[in-house]
Write a protein that holds these residues in place. Structure first.
Motif, PDB file in Angstrom:
ATOM      1  N   GLU A 107       0.758  -1.244   0.001  1.00 17.67           N
ATOM      2  CA  GLU A 107       0.091  -0.046   0.230  1.00 17.67           C
ATOM      3  C   GLU A 107       0.856   1.320   0.014  1.00 17.67           C
ATOM      4  O   GLU A 107       0.293   2.342  -0.024  1.00 17.67           O
ATOM      5  N   GLY A 108       2.251   0.952  -0.002  1.00 21.98           N
ATOM      6  CA  GLY A 108       2.949   2.231  -0.001  1.00 21.98           C
ATOM      7  C   GLY A 108       3.503   2.656   1.304  1.00 21.98           C
ATOM      8  O   GLY A 108       3.963   3.880   1.421  1.00 21.98           O
ATOM      9  N   LEU A 109       3.044   2.036   2.448  1.00 18.98           N
ATOM     10  CA  LEU A 109       3.170   2.514   3.799  1.00 18.98           C
ATOM     11  C   LEU A 109       4.638   1.912   4.442  1.00 18.98           C
ATOM     12  O   LEU A 109       4.986   0.822   3.910  1.00 18.98           O
ATOM     13  N   ILE A 110       5.292   2.806   5.035  1.00 19.62           N
ATOM     14  CA  ILE A 110       6.747   2.257   5.423  1.00 19.62           C
ATOM     15  C   ILE A 110       6.383   1.118   6.678  1.00 19.62           C
ATOM     16  O   ILE A 110       5.500   1.395   7.105  1.00 19.62           O
ATOM     17  N   LYS A 111       7.502   0.692   6.782  1.00 21.87           N
ATOM     18  CA  LYS A 111       7.317  -0.514   8.030  1.00 21.87           C
ATOM     19  C   LYS A 111       7.797   0.205   9.107  1.00 21.87           C
ATOM     20  O   LYS A 111       9.177   0.340   9.374  1.00 21.87           O
ATOM     21  N   LEU A 112       6.971   0.378  10.002  1.00 20.39           N
ATOM     22  CA  LEU A 112       7.408   1.313  11.498  1.00 20.39           C
ATOM     23  C   LEU A 112       8.251   0.425  12.015  1.00 20.39           C
ATOM     24  O   LEU A 112       9.226   1.043  12.814  1.00 20.39           O
ATOM     25  N   ASP A 113       8.313  -1.131  12.324  1.00 20.76           N
ATOM     26  CA  ASP A 113       9.153  -1.741  12.953  1.00 20.76           C
ATOM     27  C   ASP A 113      10.667  -1.670  12.104  1.00 20.76           C
ATOM     28  O   ASP A 113      11.552  -1.617  13.114  1.00 20.76           O
ATOM     29  N   GLN A 114      10.706  -1.481  11.082  1.00 21.20           N
ATOM     30  CA  GLN A 114      11.932  -1.206  10.332  1.00 21.20           C
ATOM     31  C   GLN A 114      12.601   0.021  10.762  1.00 21.20           C
ATOM     32  O   GLN A 114      13.737   0.122  10.926  1.00 21.20           O
ATOM     33  N   LEU A 115      11.660   1.134  10.764  1.00 22.85           N
ATOM     34  CA  LEU A 115      12.343   2.455  11.133  1.00 22.85           C
ATOM     35  C   LEU A 115      12.825   2.291  12.529  1.00 22.85           C
ATOM     36  O   LEU A 115      13.876   2.790  12.775  1.00 22.85           O
ATOM     37  N   GLU A 116      12.121   1.715  13.169  1.00 14.72           N
ATOM     38  CA  GLU A 116      12.459   1.592  14.849  1.00 14.72           C
ATOM     39  C   GLU A 116      13.827   0.899  15.024  1.00 14.72           C
ATOM     40  O   GLU A 116      14.722   1.156  16.200  1.00 14.72           O
ATOM     41  N   ALA A 117      14.012  -0.256  14.378  1.00 14.00           N
ATOM     42  CA  ALA A 117      15.065  -1.034  14.306  1.00 14.00           C
ATOM     43  C   ALA A 117      16.281  -0.181  13.842  1.00 14.00           C
ATOM     44  O   ALA A 117      17.423  -0.642  14.051  1.00 14.00           O
ATOM     45  N   ALA A 118      16.067   0.701  12.661  1.00 13.29           N
ATOM     46  CA  ALA A 118      16.943   1.302  11.859  1.00 13.29           C
ATOM     47  C   ALA A 118      17.604   2.319  12.787  1.00 13.29           C
ATOM     48  O   ALA A 118      19.047   2.793  12.459  1.00 13.29           O
ATOM     49  N   MET A 119      16.961   2.952  13.811  1.00 15.06           N
ATOM     50  CA  MET A 119      17.412   4.378  14.519  1.00 15.06           C
ATOM     51  C   MET A 119      18.495   3.721  15.563  1.00 15.06           C
ATOM     52  O   MET A 119      18.530   2.714  16.179  1.00 15.06           O
ATOM     53  N   THR A 120      19.648   4.382  15.338  1.00 16.98           N
ATOM     54  CA  THR A 120      20.831   4.148  16.223  1.00 16.98           C
ATOM     55  C   THR A 120      21.189   5.716  16.827  1.00 16.98           C
ATOM     56  O   THR A 120      20.741   6.790  16.567  1.00 16.98           O
ATOM     57  N   GLU A 121      22.218   5.564  17.716  1.00 15.07           N
ATOM     58  CA  GLU A 121      22.919   6.760  18.287  1.00 15.07           C
ATOM     59  C   GLU A 121      23.540   7.651  17.347  1.00 15.07           C
ATOM     60  O   GLU A 121      23.576   8.776  17.347  1.00 15.07           O
ATOM     61  N   GLU A 122      23.762   7.072  15.969  1.00 18.03           N
ATOM     62  CA  GLU A 122      24.425   7.836  14.893  1.00 18.03           C
ATOM     63  C   GLU A 122      23.366   8.250  14.185  1.00 18.03           C
ATOM     64  O   GLU A 122      23.776   9.118  13.255  1.00 18.03           O
ATOM     65  N   THR A 123      22.090   7.965  14.068  1.00 10.77           N
ATOM     66  CA  THR A 123      21.099   8.700  13.278  1.00 10.77           C
ATOM     67  C   THR A 123      21.019  10.380  13.652  1.00 10.77           C
ATOM     68  O   THR A 123      20.468  10.454  14.756  1.00 10.77           O
ATOM     69  N   ILE A 124      21.259  11.036  12.581  1.00  9.08           N
ATOM     70  CA  ILE A 124      20.967  12.508  12.670  1.00  9.08           C
ATOM     71  C   ILE A 124      19.834  13.030  11.970  1.00  9.08           C
ATOM     72  O   ILE A 124      19.360  14.118  12.249  1.00  9.08           O
ATOM     73  N   LEU A 125      19.228  12.226  10.903  1.00 10.46           N
ATOM     74  CA  LEU A 125      17.979  12.841  10.220  1.00 10.46           C
ATOM     75  C   LEU A 125      17.370  11.833   9.731  1.00 10.46           C
ATOM     76  O   LEU A 125      17.630  10.460   9.222  1.00 10.46           O
ATOM     77  N   VAL A 126      16.005  11.722   9.919  1.00 12.14           N
ATOM     78  CA  VAL A 126      14.896  11.105   9.395  1.00 12.14           C
ATOM     79  C   VAL A 126      14.025  11.746   8.206  1.00 12.14           C
ATOM     80  O   VAL A 126      13.664  12.802   8.707  1.00 12.14           O
ATOM     81  N   SER A 127      13.973  11.402   7.176  1.00  7.31           N
ATOM     82  CA  SER A 127      12.986  12.360   5.969  1.00  7.31           C
ATOM     83  C   SER A 127      12.184  11.477   5.549  1.00  7.31           C
ATOM     84  O   SER A 127      12.408  10.182   4.835  1.00  7.31           O
ATOM     85  N   ILE A 128      10.722  11.814   5.856  1.00  3.00           N
ATOM     86  CA  ILE A 128       9.572  10.749   5.313  1.00  3.00           C
ATOM     87  C   ILE A 128       8.640  11.778   4.763  1.00  3.00           C
ATOM     88  O   ILE A 128       8.214  12.910   5.350  1.00  3.00           O
ATOM     89  N   MET A 129       8.168  11.551   3.461  1.00  3.31           N
ATOM     90  CA  MET A 129       7.030  12.377   2.772  1.00  3.31           C
ATOM     91  C   MET A 129       5.741  12.184   3.497  1.00  3.31           C
ATOM     92  O   MET A 129       5.119  10.991   3.949  1.00  3.31           O
ATOM     93  N   PHE A 130       4.988  13.100   3.385  1.00  4.87           N
ATOM     94  CA  PHE A 130       3.427  13.011   4.308  1.00  4.87           C
ATOM     95  C   PHE A 130       2.615  12.301   3.396  1.00  4.87           C
ATOM     96  O   PHE A 130       2.036  11.223   3.666  1.00  4.87           O
ATOM     97  N   VAL A 131       2.409  12.646   2.261  1.00  3.72           N
ATOM     98  CA  VAL A 131       1.575  12.087   1.096  1.00  3.72           C
ATOM     99  C   VAL A 131       2.509  11.957  -0.208  1.00  3.72           C
ATOM    100  O   VAL A 131       3.047  12.396  -0.813  1.00  3.72           O
ATOM    101  N   ASN A 132       2.222  10.497  -0.512  1.00  6.40           N
ATOM    102  CA  ASN A 132       2.983  10.102  -1.516  1.00  6.40           C
ATOM    103  C   ASN A 132       2.279  10.718  -3.086  1.00  6.40           C
ATOM    104  O   ASN A 132       1.359  10.557  -3.227  1.00  6.40           O
ATOM    105  N   ASN A 133       3.425  11.109  -3.845  1.00  3.31           N
ATOM    106  CA  ASN A 133       2.876  12.026  -5.122  1.00  3.31           C
ATOM    107  C   ASN A 133       2.400  10.919  -6.149  1.00  3.31           C
ATOM    108  O   ASN A 133       1.858  11.651  -7.021  1.00  3.31           O
TER     109      ASN A 133
END
Length: 380
Positions: free
Chosen positions: A124-150
């Protein structure tokens, strides 16, 4: 009949917007940085427009920076945050379905040595929230996600994404280009640090947009020169277009609810009419987590280039996806990320509507698609 159904690419400038802009072009042409009365008059229009836009987006006036559009805003946000915060970490996160004004910037930063995670999406084009959470580390400085897909109109779960990002020290950038006019945007309702919008997607002029930056955000601003926009974006402000931008945003917000009802009715009519004519198609994206203005359909009986050509000959103007990739033969990266299938992407068409469209126009589109289907059915 002529039918334009590519409103996700751009919209016509509203008459009220043209009237506002024309008055400024003709009567208030001064440079807003000049200290004489003509300049101060232009400054008043600039300041009023900034206040109006800030109010319409739930932001402070100090947080609104005018740019040439979303591409500049996205570039400024992503590069500016990455370079200014590199001492804190080297990891960036985005999704595989972002606009190219986001993805190409991350690819460039990757070549410069940054570590980038590209999140998967479901069918459906929705990001996988569990993947986002797992990807976050102390080194992560930026997350960029669009609100509505064009390309498919999918609305990302911003509150859930915001909750994950806000637990970290990472900054959060949102490309909200396709959300304005369709969803209520309140910058401070989320823990967003930067946001991009552009006026020509909701009845404003091309070549003007805004970059919303939360006060106190650590970011580098690359455009040097004068001291415009509080030294954050050099260059004489385009006052007539900014005034037009403000008027377009005001109108979009005032009529949003009524327009959304109309768009959903058109969307449902379109899909039901195709079904009634027994045209084979599959819906790309989410039927529930989506806006009403974008409908992306897979037609198994015809490739997208042939479909677009035949529709154009019938004076129906649509696209295969983002207008920024028009003329290329590359399959839609959004649909490939959603389905892992280039063949599906090469047989899919994006239709995008706005409040000016009528039921008669929708029926004309479905009638012509029905003719195209039967033509190919008879030949095969």
């Amino acid at each position: 009949m002529e039918v334009y159904a590519d409103y996700a690419a751009t919209t016509p400038v509203k008459e009220e917007v043209i009237d506002k802009m024309t008055a400024v072009y003709q009567q208030h042409f001064g440079n807003p940085s000049s200290i004489h009365s003509v300049g101060r008059n232009a400054r008043k229009y600039l300041d009023d427009a900034r206040r109006q836009i800030a109010k319409g987006l739930g932001a402070k006036t100090s947080e609104v920076i005018f740019t040439s559009g979303a591409t500049e805003s996205n570039n400024t946000a992503i590069k500016g945050i990455a370079y200014a915060n590199k001492h804190r970490g080297n990891h960036l996160i985005t999704s595989k379905v972002e606009h190219h004004s986001v993805l190409h910037v991350f690819e460039q930063l990757e070549r410069e040595g940054f570590d980038v995670t590209y999140l998967d999406v479901d069918n459906e084009g929705l990001i996988k929230l569990d993947q986002l959470e797992a990807a976050m580390t102390e080194e992560t400085i930026l997350v960029s996600i669009m609100f509505v897909n064009n390309e498919v109109g999918t609305v990302q779960p911003m509150y859930d994404i915001d909750a994950i990002v806000s637990k970290s020290n990472a900054l959060f950038h949102v490309d909200a280009v396709q959300a304005v006019g369709h969803l209520e945007i309140d910058f401070h309702d989320f823990d967003i640090d930067t946001m991009s919008i552009t006026a020509h997607k909701f009845g404003g002029p091309k070549g003007i947009g805004a970059f919303i930056v939360k006060d106190g955000t650590t970011i580098n601003f690359p455009q040097l020169g004068g001291e415009q926009e509080k030294k954050r974006r050099a260059g004489t402000e385009n006052v007539p277009q900014i005034v037009g931008f403000a008027e377009a945003l005001k109108l979009a917000n005032e009529h949003r609810d009524a327009n959304n009802v109309h768009l959903m009715n058109l969307k449902n009519l379109f899909l039901v009419s195709l079904q009634e004519r027994s045209v084979p198609f599959e819906y790309n994206g989410s039927m529930t987590d989506s806006t009403g203005h974008v409908v992306n359909l897979y037609f198994p009986f015809i490739d997208v280039e042939t479909m677009l050509t035949l529709l154009d000959l019938s004076n129906i103007y649509v696209s295969s996806g983002s207008a920024c990739t028009a003329g290329t033969t590359t399959a839609s990266h959004v649909l490939v990320a959603m389905y892992g299938d280039e063949d599906r992407a090469n047989h899919s068409v994006r239709f995008s509507f706005n409040e000016q469209m009528t039921e008669q126009e929708i029926k004309y589109i479905t009638t012509e698609i029905h003719k195209i289907y039967h033509k190919f059915k008879e030949e095969n």
